[in-house]
Design a protein around this motif. Structure first.
Motif, PDB file in Angstrom:
ATOM      1  N   GLY A 116     -60.191  68.102   9.145  1.00  0.00           N
ATOM      2  CA  GLY A 116     -58.810  68.037   9.601  1.00  0.00           C
ATOM      3  C   GLY A 116     -58.240  69.413   9.858  1.00  0.00           C
ATOM      4  O   GLY A 116     -58.783  70.439   9.430  1.00  0.00           O
ATOM      5  N   GLY A 117     -57.110  69.458  10.556  1.00  0.00           N
ATOM      6  CA  GLY A 117     -56.540  70.720  11.011  1.00  0.00           C
ATOM      7  C   GLY A 117     -56.029  71.621   9.916  1.00  0.00           C
ATOM      8  O   GLY A 117     -56.177  72.849   9.982  1.00  0.00           O
ATOM      9  N   LYS A 118     -55.405  71.056   8.887  1.00  0.00           N
ATOM     10  CA  LYS A 118     -54.798  71.910   7.865  1.00  0.00           C
ATOM     11  C   LYS A 118     -55.849  72.640   7.041  1.00  0.00           C
ATOM     12  O   LYS A 118     -55.720  73.827   6.752  1.00  0.00           O
ATOM     13  N   SER A 119     -56.904  71.936   6.650  1.00  0.00           N
ATOM     14  CA  SER A 119     -57.959  72.583   5.862  1.00  0.00           C
ATOM     15  C   SER A 119     -58.630  73.701   6.650  1.00  0.00           C
ATOM     16  O   SER A 119     -58.908  74.779   6.105  1.00  0.00           O
ATOM     17  N   SER A 120     -58.884  73.463   7.933  1.00  0.00           N
ATOM     18  CA  SER A 120     -59.525  74.517   8.726  1.00  0.00           C
ATOM     19  C   SER A 120     -58.583  75.704   8.902  1.00  0.00           C
ATOM     20  O   SER A 120     -59.019  76.859   8.927  1.00  0.00           O
ATOM     21  N   GLY A 121     -57.263  75.439   9.014  1.00  0.00           N
ATOM     22  CA  GLY A 121     -56.301  76.537   9.101  1.00  0.00           C
ATOM     23  C   GLY A 121     -56.260  77.363   7.823  1.00  0.00           C
ATOM     24  O   GLY A 121     -56.173  78.599   7.869  1.00  0.00           O
ATOM     25  N   SER A 157     -54.360  66.454   6.027  1.00  0.00           N
ATOM     26  CA  SER A 157     -55.163  67.293   6.928  1.00  0.00           C
ATOM     27  C   SER A 157     -55.849  66.363   7.921  1.00  0.00           C
ATOM     28  O   SER A 157     -57.054  66.143   7.875  1.00  0.00           O
ATOM     29  N   ALA A 158     -55.041  65.803   8.809  1.00  0.00           N
ATOM     30  CA  ALA A 158     -55.532  64.790   9.741  1.00  0.00           C
ATOM     31  C   ALA A 158     -56.266  65.424  10.912  1.00  0.00           C
ATOM     32  O   ALA A 158     -56.078  66.595  11.239  1.00  0.00           O
ATOM     33  N   THR A 159     -57.087  64.618  11.565  1.00  0.00           N
ATOM     34  CA  THR A 159     -57.727  65.083  12.799  1.00  0.00           C
ATOM     35  C   THR A 159     -56.713  65.113  13.937  1.00  0.00           C
ATOM     36  O   THR A 159     -56.994  65.680  15.004  1.00  0.00           O
ATOM     37  N   SER A 160     -55.539  64.524  13.725  1.00  0.00           N
ATOM     38  CA  SER A 160     -54.443  64.590  14.700  1.00  0.00           C
ATOM     39  C   SER A 160     -53.325  65.463  14.139  1.00  0.00           C
ATOM     40  O   SER A 160     -52.152  65.104  14.193  1.00  0.00           O
ATOM     41  N   GLU A 161     -53.687  66.605  13.617  1.00  0.00           N
ATOM     42  CA  GLU A 161     -52.714  67.515  13.004  1.00  0.00           C
ATOM     43  C   GLU A 161     -53.202  68.942  13.177  1.00  0.00           C
ATOM     44  O   GLU A 161     -54.381  69.236  12.940  1.00  0.00           O
ATOM     45  N   MET A 192     -58.036  60.879   8.314  1.00  0.00           N
ATOM     46  CA  MET A 192     -57.265  61.742   7.419  1.00  0.00           C
ATOM     47  C   MET A 192     -58.177  62.460   6.431  1.00  0.00           C
ATOM     48  O   MET A 192     -58.899  61.828   5.653  1.00  0.00           O
ATOM     49  N   GLY A 193     -58.162  63.798   6.502  1.00  0.00           N
ATOM     50  CA  GLY A 193     -58.745  64.611   5.445  1.00  0.00           C
ATOM     51  C   GLY A 193     -57.627  65.066   4.533  1.00  0.00           C
ATOM     52  O   GLY A 193     -56.450  64.753   4.754  1.00  0.00           O
TER      53      GLY A 193
END
Length: 738
Positions: A382-387, A500-504, A585-586
């Motif tokens: 998901g986007g938040k974890s990668s950020g 940490s969604a894949t749409s986030e 959702m992650g």
């Protein structure tokens, strides 16, 4: 103003090979603006006289408008004209108003856009950029004064005021300022027009010249005084077709075809066609940032009411709303047109979201090996974890020599772990969760069918979420998470489980405010039946916070998973045509830091402005800038940049109101030193992000990306300021609005 990179100017100046000849021809055209019959002719729209690239005086509002561009220094409201005063011989000062719309060879040349380039052509100076900047912006004894004349409609005034403004970093003040005002006053003769001065930086003081300015008929203001006295502010220009809803009581009932009018922005707002508020909005709130990304109009109308003559007649009727920098209008439309306009926006195929298997629960520190490899994990975590993993690489750790964190003496980004999205999919596939899977599938089908009413969507989503709270998690997941947390954040007893969604936090869709986060304590004990409940905390009838009980790891995971199906998230994904069937959702887990001294949203551009810099929205304590408690408002400060050798200059355009009962503060939440340090870290993050992701700033020099106000993208960062004074950068994502 033009603070540009020296290398870039070398390329730009190649365009001036023919400019001196053009300047000689156009100089003669400046004379028609002298008072007299010629001036009247040139000011007549039908006059067959070529428009000059500058004028020594302004004698009519039509001339001003002919020269003016939309917006200006610190506000998108009104129109503005750049001016340059040649002060090389103070006994013979000359004033030039620059025609920002002057065209040569079918395009607007740089000398009609920038003070430096204008001075090169008009006054034939040989200065390089640095010399010009130093003697124009950073000296009291100036060779040139460079500024703008911008219109503002203040209070109930029927006509605009014309405001003299200088760049926020300009040191003009007191006697030097008075000299400039005298020169501008002599060349400004628009009949019955009011001339004012607005200080855009705290160093632009006028304490000793108020009497002289008054004698000139010029009122002196600070920028926060002016912005607090403007009846209309177009925050995001555009047009919308929808049904005007005056002060709706239940935002959950709003549709994408509605244009609501609010006293103030609600904490959460799903997709609507446009927004009007009576109260000033937090520029960096989720709602305003999403309006900019969606390109839906957003405006402030301070006298909005049920009786407002321009609103009352259109209540609950289909209308066409136009929001612009100069003003707004509302006119009749039809139900057919409203439906057709929404259909146009939705007329594109559903985009599948990535579904990549990954079973490893990993620390942010090892989620990626290099900064440039930190964006691929968004498909798995998901986007938040990668950020957060990127922030680790950009800022380093305190025990890593040569990093930003090492220089600070503490970790500037949080420790923690990423729980991959696969566990969400695995949970739905468990036989024990068959009823939940069936309800999710039914909701997806109904949502993609496009016929759900808000009430139907809310009901179906509530049923789905209730089943999530009772669902069974994949075997071993909870213990795995506890083990990883103990290793990544030893000694920590309280955590934040964050969506940490894949749409986030992904390209063209940041998903800000769509999903929920929860406070968790791993030592808490689950209910015997493993059930969970999510409760809402309210203030003045408005939900301000969600809590899951018990605060266990198991319940934290399920509560975050359930938020994937928040009604506002469904509507937003449908509007963007992101396929719900592939949504996942992650979870990003980091320590909970308890009471914080302040929180901030920092965007690496100044929204709706001509300023080179960053924008900072700051609030006291845990009243979030992103979702402010109703009745409060965050501080808004602009960090204006000049060049890498000078610190940013801070201009606060609005002070914070921390709580409903607190008065508006008279001082900034943070000190200049604190803001300078935060901005410096943010600049380094943006440079690192640019270098790690080539698509962020294509073909640009990443080392100077922070100076470019025209860059295609910017970054949206969230920062905590802890009680011990430490800074914690807790989120970074791309922002596509301007």
């Amino acid at each position: 103003m033009q603070f540009s990179k020296l290398a870039l100017h070398g390329a730009l100046l190649l365009a001036f090979t023919q400019a001196p000849a053009q300047a000689a021809q156009q100089d003669a055209l400046a004379n028609p603006f002298a008072k007299g019959p010629a001036a009247q002719a040139i000011n007549t729209p039908q006059a067959a006289v070529a428009s000059p690239y500058y004028a020594g005086s302004l004698y009519s509002a039509s001339t001003f408008n002919q020269f003016a561009k939309s917006g200006g220094v610190l506000s998108a409201t009104g129109r503005s004209v750049k001016f340059l005063i040649d002060n090389r011989n103070p006994a013979k000062r000359s004033l030039s108003f620059i025609n920002g719309n002057y065209s040569s060879g079918g395009y607007i040349p740089n000398y009609a856009k920038y003070h430096y380039d204008f001075a090169k052509v008009r006054h034939n100076i040989g200065d390089d950029v640095a010399t010009f900047n130093n003697s124009t912006y950073f000296a009291q004894n100036k060779r040139f004064y460079a500024g703008t004349l911008q219109t503002y409609t203040l209070g109930d005034a029927a006509s605009p005021s014309y405001a003299v403004q200088f760049y926020p970093d300009d040191v003009v003040a007191e006697a030097s300022l008075l000299d400039a005002l005298k020169t501008i006053k002599a060349g400004f003769a628009i009949p019955n027009a009011k001339l004012i001065f607005i200080a855009t930086g705290p160093q632009q003081t006028f304490a000793t010249i108020q009497a002289q300015a008054q004698a000139l008929g010029i009122e002196l203001f600070t920028i926060d005084q002016v912005l607090g006295n403007i009846q209309y502010i177009g925050l995001n220009a555009g047009e919308a077709w929808g049904y005007l809803r005056l002060f709706p009581q239940n935002v959950d009932n709003l549709r994408p075809t509605d244009i609501p009018v609010f006293d103030e922005l609600p904490l959460d707002l799903s997709v609507v066609a446009g927004v009007i508020t009576k109260a000033y909005q937090d520029i960096n709130s989720h709602v305003n940032l999403k309006s900019k990304e969606r390109q839906t109009p957003n405006m402030v109308l301070r006298d909005a009411s049920l009786q407002h003559p321009a609103l009352a007649a259109w209540a609950d009727k289909p209308v066409h709303l136009v929001v612009g920098p100069q003003g707004w209008k509302i006119e009749a439309s039809t139900a057919e047109i409203v439906a057709a306009k929404l259909a146009q926006k939705l007329n594109k195929p559903w985009t599948p979201l990535p579904q990549v298997n990954e079973s490893r629960v990993q620390s942010f520190d090892v989620l990626c090996s290099t900064a440039s490899s930190c964006f691929e994990p968004s498909k798995r975590y998901g986007g938040k974890s990668s950020g957060l993993a990127f922030l680790v690489k950009a800022l380093g750790r305190a025990n890593q020599s040569g990093t930003i964190s090492a220089a600070a003496g503490y970790d500037v980004s949080p420790s923690g772990i990423g729980i991959p999205v696969q566990y969400y999919r695995d949970m739905l596939a468990l036989p024990a969760n068959a009823a939940l899977k069936s309800k999710v599938d039914a909701l997806i089908a109904a949502e993609k069918g496009g016929a759900l009413s808000p009430a139907e969507r809310n009901s179906m989503a509530a049923q789905v979420q209730a089943l999530f709270y009772k669902a069974t998690l994949p075997a071993g997941l909870v213990e795995n998470v506890k083990t990883r947390l103990a290793a990544a954040s030893p000694g920590v007893s309280k955590f934040k489980f964050r969506s940490s969604a894949t749409s986030e936090d992904v390209a063209n869709f940041n998903g800000a405010g769509l999903y929920d986060s929860f406070s968790i304590e791993p030592e808490k004990v689950d209910n015997a039946d493993m059930s969970c409940v999510v409760e809402a905390e309210s203030a003045n009838g408005v939900i301000t916070k969600l809590k899951v009980k018990p605060k266990t790891v198991q319940c934290g995971i399920k509560a975050v998973y359930a938020s994937l199906w928040n009604p506002r998230a469904l509507v937003e994904r449908s509007y963007a045509r992101l396929d719900h069937a592939s949504a996942g959702m992650g979870i990003a887990v980091n320590p909970s830091y308890g009471d914080e001294a302040a929180n901030m949203v920092l965007v690496t551009r100044v929204l709706g402005s001509d300023v080179y810099g960053y924008s900072l929205s700051t609030q006291v304590g845990e009243n979030l800038v992103t979702n402010p408690t109703p009745g409060t408002i965050s501080e808004y400060t602009i960090a204006a940049f000049s060049d890498a050798t000078r610190p940013p200059r801070f201009t606060t355009t609005r002070y914070a109101k921390p709580t409903v009962t607190d008065p508006v503060r008279s001082a900034t939440v943070l000190t200049v030193k604190q803001m300078t340090e935060i901005v410096e870290i943010a600049r380094k993050i943006e440079v690192a992000y640019c270098k790690a992701k080539p698509s962020y700033y294509p073909n640009g020099n990443c080392n100077t990306v922070w100076q470019d106000k025209n860059k295609p993208l910017s970054l949206d960062m969230e920062v905590k300021i802890l009680p011990d004074g430490h800074y914690l950068f807790k989120q970074v994502r791309e922002f596509h609005g301007k």
